[in-house]
Scaffold this motif. Structure first.
Motif, PDB file in Angstrom:
ATOM      1  N   LEU A   1     -49.244 -12.076   9.357  1.00  0.00           N
ATOM      2  CA  LEU A   1     -48.975 -13.159   8.449  1.00  0.00           C
ATOM      3  C   LEU A   1     -48.366 -14.368   9.351  1.00  0.00           C
ATOM      4  N   VAL A   2     -47.239 -13.839   9.794  1.00  0.00           N
ATOM      5  CA  VAL A   2     -46.670 -15.078  10.605  1.00  0.00           C
ATOM      6  C   VAL A   2     -47.598 -15.677  11.647  1.00  0.00           C
ATOM      7  N   HIS A   3     -48.448 -14.869  12.290  1.00  0.00           N
ATOM      8  CA  HIS A   3     -49.242 -15.309  13.361  1.00  0.00           C
ATOM      9  C   HIS A   3     -50.343 -16.105  12.725  1.00  0.00           C
ATOM     10  N   ARG A   4     -50.863 -16.005  11.484  1.00  0.00           N
ATOM     11  CA  ARG A   4     -51.808 -16.850  10.915  1.00  0.00           C
ATOM     12  C   ARG A   4     -51.114 -18.304  10.474  1.00  0.00           C
ATOM     13  N   ILE A   5     -49.899 -18.106   9.850  1.00  0.00           N
ATOM     14  CA  ILE A   5     -49.282 -19.367   9.395  1.00  0.00           C
ATOM     15  C   ILE A   5     -49.251 -20.323  10.521  1.00  0.00           C
ATOM     16  N   ALA A   6     -48.616 -19.669  11.689  1.00  0.00           N
ATOM     17  CA  ALA A   6     -48.249 -20.412  13.139  1.00  0.00           C
ATOM     18  C   ALA A   6     -49.482 -20.981  13.558  1.00  0.00           C
ATOM     19  N   ALA A   7     -50.639 -20.332  13.378  1.00  0.00           N
ATOM     20  CA  ALA A   7     -51.717 -20.869  13.822  1.00  0.00           C
ATOM     21  C   ALA A   7     -52.366 -21.997  13.014  1.00  0.00           C
ATOM     22  N   ASP A   8     -52.123 -21.782  11.876  1.00  0.00           N
ATOM     23  CA  ASP A   8     -52.436 -22.987  10.850  1.00  0.00           C
ATOM     24  C   ASP A   8     -51.700 -24.119  10.761  1.00  0.00           C
ATOM     25  N   GLN A   9     -50.306 -24.003  11.207  1.00  0.00           N
ATOM     26  CA  GLN A   9     -49.355 -24.942  11.072  1.00  0.00           C
ATOM     27  C   GLN A   9     -48.617 -24.802  12.396  1.00  0.00           C
TER      28      GLN A   9
ATOM     29  N   TRP B   1     -42.090 -15.262  -4.963  1.00  0.00           N
ATOM     30  CA  TRP B   1     -41.469 -16.326  -4.568  1.00  0.00           C
ATOM     31  C   TRP B   1     -40.771 -16.751  -6.031  1.00  0.00           C
ATOM     32  N   HIS B   2     -39.897 -18.002  -5.918  1.00  0.00           N
ATOM     33  CA  HIS B   2     -39.468 -18.456  -7.172  1.00  0.00           C
ATOM     34  C   HIS B   2     -40.234 -19.615  -7.618  1.00  0.00           C
ATOM     35  N   PRO B   3     -40.576 -19.434  -8.903  1.00  0.00           N
ATOM     36  CA  PRO B   3     -41.552 -20.336  -9.326  1.00  0.00           C
ATOM     37  C   PRO B   3     -41.256 -21.830  -9.401  1.00  0.00           C
ATOM     38  N   ASP B   4     -39.772 -22.389  -9.312  1.00  0.00           N
ATOM     39  CA  ASP B   4     -39.342 -23.406  -9.379  1.00  0.00           C
ATOM     40  C   ASP B   4     -38.989 -23.976  -7.998  1.00  0.00           C
ATOM     41  N   ALA B   5     -39.320 -23.216  -7.006  1.00  0.00           N
ATOM     42  CA  ALA B   5     -39.049 -23.649  -5.428  1.00  0.00           C
ATOM     43  C   ALA B   5     -39.962 -24.434  -4.985  1.00  0.00           C
ATOM     44  N   PRO B   6     -39.829 -25.166  -3.759  1.00  0.00           N
ATOM     45  CA  PRO B   6     -40.887 -25.572  -3.121  1.00  0.00           C
ATOM     46  C   PRO B   6     -41.945 -24.608  -2.683  1.00  0.00           C
ATOM     47  N   ALA B   7     -41.784 -23.620  -2.345  1.00  0.00           N
ATOM     48  CA  ALA B   7     -42.486 -22.611  -1.871  1.00  0.00           C
ATOM     49  C   ALA B   7     -43.657 -22.390  -2.880  1.00  0.00           C
ATOM     50  N   ALA B   8     -43.419 -22.623  -4.355  1.00  0.00           N
ATOM     51  CA  ALA B   8     -44.373 -22.325  -5.368  1.00  0.00           C
ATOM     52  C   ALA B   8     -45.477 -23.211  -5.216  1.00  0.00           C
ATOM     53  N   ARG B   9     -45.348 -24.326  -4.624  1.00  0.00           N
ATOM     54  CA  ARG B   9     -46.459 -25.303  -4.530  1.00  0.00           C
ATOM     55  C   ARG B   9     -47.566 -24.723  -3.796  1.00  0.00           C
ATOM     56  N   ILE B  10     -47.378 -23.990  -2.683  1.00  0.00           N
ATOM     57  CA  ILE B  10     -48.300 -23.624  -1.610  1.00  0.00           C
ATOM     58  C   ILE B  10     -48.427 -22.042  -1.715  1.00  0.00           C
ATOM     59  N   ALA B  11     -48.020 -21.607  -2.983  1.00  0.00           N
ATOM     60  CA  ALA B  11     -47.954 -20.079  -2.769  1.00  0.00           C
ATOM     61  C   ALA B  11     -49.572 -19.406  -2.699  1.00  0.00           C
ATOM     62  N   GLY B  12     -50.361 -20.244  -3.251  1.00  0.00           N
ATOM     63  CA  GLY B  12     -51.462 -19.716  -3.348  1.00  0.00           C
ATOM     64  C   GLY B  12     -52.270 -19.630  -1.801  1.00  0.00           C
ATOM     65  N   ARG B  13     -51.810 -20.645  -0.946  1.00  0.00           N
ATOM     66  CA  ARG B  13     -52.564 -20.580   0.370  1.00  0.00           C
ATOM     67  C   ARG B  13     -51.830 -19.642   1.069  1.00  0.00           C
ATOM     68  N   VAL B  14     -50.513 -19.237   0.915  1.00  0.00           N
ATOM     69  CA  VAL B  14     -49.796 -18.109   1.723  1.00  0.00           C
ATOM     70  C   VAL B  14     -50.504 -16.606   1.175  1.00  0.00           C
ATOM     71  N   VAL B  15     -50.621 -16.468  -0.095  1.00  0.00           N
ATOM     72  CA  VAL B  15     -51.320 -15.496  -0.739  1.00  0.00           C
ATOM     73  C   VAL B  15     -52.516 -15.118   0.026  1.00  0.00           C
ATOM     74  N   ASP B  16     -53.410 -16.200   0.407  1.00  0.00           N
ATOM     75  CA  ASP B  16     -54.435 -16.260   0.940  1.00  0.00           C
ATOM     76  C   ASP B  16     -54.449 -15.552   2.606  1.00  0.00           C
ATOM     77  N   HIS B  17     -53.230 -16.263   3.079  1.00  0.00           N
ATOM     78  CA  HIS B  17     -52.953 -15.747   4.387  1.00  0.00           C
ATOM     79  C   HIS B  17     -52.637 -14.682   4.383  1.00  0.00           C
ATOM     80  N   ALA B  18     -51.881 -14.038   3.583  1.00  0.00           N
ATOM     81  CA  ALA B  18     -51.515 -12.639   3.344  1.00  0.00           C
ATOM     82  C   ALA B  18     -52.515 -11.552   3.318  1.00  0.00           C
ATOM     83  N   VAL B  19     -53.379 -12.130   2.309  1.00  0.00           N
ATOM     84  CA  VAL B  19     -54.525 -11.250   2.167  1.00  0.00           C
ATOM     85  C   VAL B  19     -55.559 -10.925   3.709  1.00  0.00           C
ATOM     86  N   SER B  20     -55.607 -12.408   4.308  1.00  0.00           N
ATOM     87  CA  SER B  20     -56.429 -12.265   5.597  1.00  0.00           C
ATOM     88  C   SER B  20     -55.495 -11.369   6.650  1.00  0.00           C
ATOM     89  N   ALA B  21     -54.380 -11.487   6.546  1.00  0.00           N
ATOM     90  CA  ALA B  21     -53.437 -10.705   7.623  1.00  0.00           C
ATOM     91  C   ALA B  21     -53.634  -9.130   7.127  1.00  0.00           C
TER      92      ALA B  21
END
Length: 323
Positions: free
Chosen positions: A110-118, A274-294
């Motif tokens: 997962l870390v590898h995929r996010i690092a490649a994406d960003q 993740w916390h629903p009120d945190a900034p992370a919630a806004r891109i959680a869908g993308r992170v889930v996609d990365h996690a499934v790919s990982a």
């Protein structure tokens, strides 16, 4: 001396432990230092807060008043700090990803995929055996996401108010030394392991109870269960001292084999929270996609489990399935 929140924490610690000695240990202070601090607090407030004797420390009437106020003020201040930490990052783009993991099989990928994406994102990881500890760190703004696993249809505690999504559902396999009589079988019946000793890594949650229940259905009680870290688990299995349950995606080292349990009596769900009120919630869908790919990346290096999944289509990746 002006009274501060840290002084109220001292008073609460003494009341909760019933002893200055125990409170000093809990706070990581020397007893003489804590005693001197208590005396300064009492001088500031105008009287003794505890009656102290050989049986311990009991609050005086003044102490009860201070405790009543402290038990309101301390949680309120903690809540303010947590909300401020989340608000401080609410207007900024996600340029950092802070992951907490409980023995997660996909964290590295997962870390590898996010690092490649960003490529310019700052990514950090934190490991713990306790999903409650990691959830609390998300609430306090010290982590953005938690990768954890639960058995069966269980979910992590709702106490922390996190949003959870299932990344995958896996069968639980058994790990055996190559020389074990059952190592050559395509699958192993749990009942055939009734005389074995077992080893497991520590962790909270209900998996131990689920394992005990599965053994009971198979007609036995586990003979012995060792608890140690992952390296210790591998060593005990390699030595022939025990067998171990393992995640199906685990690729064993030389000398060990993993085999599915007949009928898949135990399941393991990999979750992202993740916390629903945190900034992370806004891109959680993308992170889930990365996690499934990982997760799928991990399968590509595990042909035995890939073949098992084709025969058991209810298991595997569960993209954006609510936990």
């Amino acid at each position: 001396m002006n009274l501060e929140l840290r002084h109220l924490k001292v008073v609460c610690a003494i009341a909760e432990t019933g002893s200055v000695t125990k409170a000093a240990s809990a706070l990581g202070l020397a007893q003489p230092a804590l005693t001197a601090q208590l005396q300064r607090i009492e001088r500031t407030l105008g009287g003794p807060l505890f009656e102290r004797d050989r049986r311990g420390a009991r609050p005086t009437a003044l102490g009860e008043l201070v405790l009543a106020r402290a038990r309101v003020l301390l949680p309120a201040m903690k809540g303010l700090q947590d909300e401020a930490a989340r608000l401080a990052g609410a207007g900024t783009a996600m340029s950092q990803y802070r992951f907490g993991g409980v023995n997660s099989p996909i964290l590295g990928r997962l870390v590898h995929r996010i690092a490649a994406d960003q490529p310019h994102a700052q990514i950090s990881t934190y490991a713990s055996w306790s999903v409650d500890e990691l959830s609390q760190m998300v609430i306090s703004g010290r982590l953005d996401y938690v990768l954890s696993g639960v058995c069966g249809d269980a979910t992590p505690s709702a106490e922390f108010g996190l949003t959870w999504r299932a990344v995958a559902v896996d069968a639980v396999f058994v790990m055996l030394p190559e020389g074990h009589p059952l190592a050559a079988d395509d699958e192993v019946h749990l009942a055939d392991l009734g005389t074995e000793r077992w080893v497991a890594a520590p962790g909270d949650g209900c998996f131990g109870d689920c394992f005990a229940a599965a053994c009971a259905r198979a007609g036995f009680t586990p003979r012995k269960v060792y608890e140690t870290d992952v390296r210790g688990c591998l060593d005990l299995v390699d030595a022939g001292e025990a067998v171990a349950l393992c995640q199906a995606t685990f690729r064993p080292v030389a000398g060990l084999v993993t085999r599915p349990l007949a009928g898949a009596p135990l399941r393991w769900r990999l979750l992202l929270g993740w916390h629903p009120d945190a900034p992370a919630a806004r891109i959680a869908g993308r992170v889930v996609d990365h996690a499934v790919s990982a997760y799928n990346d991990s399968l590509a290096r595990n042909p035995g489990y890939l073949a098992w999944l084709t025969r058991n289509p209810n298991f595997g990746a569960q993209q954006m399935m609510a936990a």
